[in-house]
Design a protein around this motif. Sequence first.
Motif, PDB file in Angstrom:
ATOM      1  N   LYS A  16       6.128   1.765  -4.582  1.00 58.27           N
ATOM      2  CA  LYS A  16       5.434   0.379  -4.421  1.00 58.27           C
ATOM      3  C   LYS A  16       5.816  -0.507  -5.759  1.00 58.27           C
ATOM      4  O   LYS A  16       6.123  -1.687  -5.587  1.00 58.27           O
ATOM      5  CB  LYS A  16       3.584   0.616  -4.596  1.00 58.27           C
ATOM      6  CG  LYS A  16       3.333   1.422  -3.423  1.00 58.27           C
ATOM      7  CD  LYS A  16       1.743   1.397  -3.731  1.00 58.27           C
ATOM      8  CE  LYS A  16       1.157   2.209  -4.951  1.00 58.27           C
ATOM      9  NZ  LYS A  16       1.682   3.579  -4.960  1.00 58.27           N
ATOM     10  N   PRO A  55      -8.021  -0.345  -5.074  1.00 63.39           N
ATOM     11  CA  PRO A  55      -7.600  -0.952  -3.596  1.00 63.39           C
ATOM     12  C   PRO A  55      -7.718  -2.503  -3.316  1.00 63.39           C
ATOM     13  O   PRO A  55      -8.759  -2.715  -3.867  1.00 63.39           O
ATOM     14  CB  PRO A  55      -8.447   0.151  -2.738  1.00 63.39           C
ATOM     15  CG  PRO A  55      -9.764   0.255  -3.343  1.00 63.39           C
ATOM     16  CD  PRO A  55      -9.052   0.521  -5.067  1.00 63.39           C
ATOM     17  N   ASP A 112       0.887   5.834  -1.210  1.00 68.95           N
ATOM     18  CA  ASP A 112       0.532   6.909  -2.251  1.00 68.95           C
ATOM     19  C   ASP A 112       1.474   6.980  -3.422  1.00 68.95           C
ATOM     20  O   ASP A 112       2.615   5.969  -3.167  1.00 68.95           O
ATOM     21  CB  ASP A 112       0.459   8.193  -1.692  1.00 68.95           C
ATOM     22  CG  ASP A 112      -0.668   8.407  -0.749  1.00 68.95           C
ATOM     23  OD1 ASP A 112      -1.486   7.723  -0.640  1.00 68.95           O
ATOM     24  OD2 ASP A 112      -0.680   9.580  -0.331  1.00 68.95           O
ATOM     25  N   ALA A 155       0.797  -1.204  -0.107  1.00 67.69           N
ATOM     26  CA  ALA A 155       0.027  -0.250  -0.094  1.00 67.69           C
ATOM     27  C   ALA A 155       0.869   1.305  -0.129  1.00 67.69           C
ATOM     28  O   ALA A 155       1.928   1.352   0.351  1.00 67.69           O
ATOM     29  CB  ALA A 155      -0.842  -0.126   1.081  1.00 67.69           C
ATOM     30  N   THR A 161      -0.138  -3.873  -5.780  1.00 67.92           N
ATOM     31  CA  THR A 161      -0.250  -2.662  -5.094  1.00 67.92           C
ATOM     32  C   THR A 161      -1.870  -2.600  -4.870  1.00 67.92           C
ATOM     33  O   THR A 161      -2.724  -2.993  -5.363  1.00 67.92           O
ATOM     34  CB  THR A 161       0.190  -1.851  -6.011  1.00 67.92           C
ATOM     35  OG1 THR A 161      -0.248  -1.887  -7.151  1.00 67.92           O
ATOM     36  CG2 THR A 161       1.809  -2.258  -6.194  1.00 67.92           C
ATOM     37  N   SER A 162      -1.944  -1.649  -3.599  1.00 64.74           N
ATOM     38  CA  SER A 162      -3.342  -1.399  -3.164  1.00 64.74           C
ATOM     39  C   SER A 162      -3.316   0.221  -3.152  1.00 64.74           C
ATOM     40  O   SER A 162      -2.733   0.890  -2.209  1.00 64.74           O
ATOM     41  CB  SER A 162      -3.851  -1.808  -2.118  1.00 64.74           C
ATOM     42  OG  SER A 162      -4.993  -1.578  -1.463  1.00 64.74           O
ATOM     43  N   PHE A 163      -4.147   1.008  -4.026  1.00 64.42           N
ATOM     44  CA  PHE A 163      -4.092   2.187  -3.943  1.00 64.42           C
ATOM     45  C   PHE A 163      -5.290   2.604  -4.881  1.00 64.42           C
ATOM     46  O   PHE A 163      -5.486   1.958  -5.998  1.00 64.42           O
ATOM     47  CB  PHE A 163      -2.895   3.051  -4.401  1.00 64.42           C
ATOM     48  CG  PHE A 163      -3.076   4.613  -4.399  1.00 64.42           C
ATOM     49  CD1 PHE A 163      -3.273   5.228  -3.272  1.00 64.42           C
ATOM     50  CD2 PHE A 163      -2.963   5.310  -5.498  1.00 64.42           C
ATOM     51  CE1 PHE A 163      -3.239   6.554  -2.934  1.00 64.42           C
ATOM     52  CE2 PHE A 163      -3.311   6.579  -5.321  1.00 64.42           C
ATOM     53  CZ  PHE A 163      -3.227   7.342  -4.493  1.00 64.42           C
ATOM     54  N   ASP A 195       2.648  -1.350   4.322  1.00 61.60           N
ATOM     55  CA  ASP A 195       2.534   0.194   3.772  1.00 61.60           C
ATOM     56  C   ASP A 195       3.685   1.138   3.665  1.00 61.60           C
ATOM     57  O   ASP A 195       4.409   1.590   4.472  1.00 61.60           O
ATOM     58  CB  ASP A 195       1.892   0.822   4.862  1.00 61.60           C
ATOM     59  CG  ASP A 195       1.106   2.298   4.653  1.00 61.60           C
ATOM     60  OD1 ASP A 195       1.337   2.727   3.595  1.00 61.60           O
ATOM     61  OD2 ASP A 195       0.209   2.684   5.448  1.00 61.60           O
TER      62      ASP A 195
END
Length: 366
Positions: free
Chosen positions: A228, A278, A223, A221, A272-274, A290
């Motif tokens: 990432k 997400p 920004d 995770a 990846t989570s964004f 994170d």
Amino acid sequence: MREGKIRHLFPGGNTPQGFFSYYNYIIPADANRIFIMKGGPGTGKSTFMRRMGEELLARGHDIEHHHCSSDNGSLDGVVVPALGVAFIDGTAPHVVDPRHPGCVDEIIHLGDFWDQRGMVANKRPIIACTAEIGRSFQRAYRLLRAAKALYDDWEAANAEALDHAAANERARQLLAAVFGGRDTVGAGRLRKLFASAITPDGMVNYLDSSVWPTGRCFVIAGDPGCGKSTLVRKVIDDALAKGLDVEAFYCPLDPEKPEHAVIPALDVAVTTSFLPHPYHAARQPELTIDMGECRKSDIVAARADDVTYAQDLFWELFVKSVACIKRAKTLHDELETYYVPNMNFAEIEKVWQKTRDRVLSYQGSR
């Protein structure tokens, strides 16, 4: 009989670089048979492929649906991995031609079954509509390039704040968790695709089908600009160096930047989570890292206004680019209306049945 499963993917996408293709990675070049579909819009290519997939699915074969980024309800390819067979739309903008004609690849040309006189009668509106579709896509790509510049500014602010020592420690933790001390050496094969695409419906992803169903899933995770993609690339490089095959899934905004990776031999995914993708799978990931925690808070605070400005403008331009792609889809639907009435679908059905029988003959040949 067990019914097969469908895996959904994108083999290409609308990007700031224009249409970007990973079609050469749909199936290995030494497949049993690659059928390349040719013909204009509305000639039945997607329907031909979808029906073939449905037939094989009902017979227990797992299949891959390769979706069109400019019309995500339509197919640009169907793959039957167990049979080593693929059907691929070979028309613009993702022109595909046989690499090994006859022994592997062949063309199915549905344009052989249109009424030439009917097509000529619609020559003027077809040319005009095609040109307008091109203009819509070119504007979409210009807007995406402008949006990407703002995204780069957003990334730069976070990259400036990144504590590289902390980021490297996260990378060490992830690699240890994924590979567990595996020390083999080799040369794995890399397959490149997209799990998400910028479509007429906005950003659409098939992560719940293409990436997340693995036995073990690791989530990164943070920004933009927090590293990432760097972690995903490290996983890919390490896996390939250990002789493991990897499926890498790339970012539509930056089609050479990996966002997700699947290592089939380990039944592992790194994702990846964004926003706009997400992680939301029901199963808890084995490890979540994170990367936002690796930023220096004083620099984050100092760059907050810059980030907010870049974010707001990015999304404004992104929405406008999607509107252009949606307009191109509407025009493409209009273009199909000039072709459909002039097609001999009864003859296409005969080709479909003959092709189905040939594909079924590959059962047990691998």
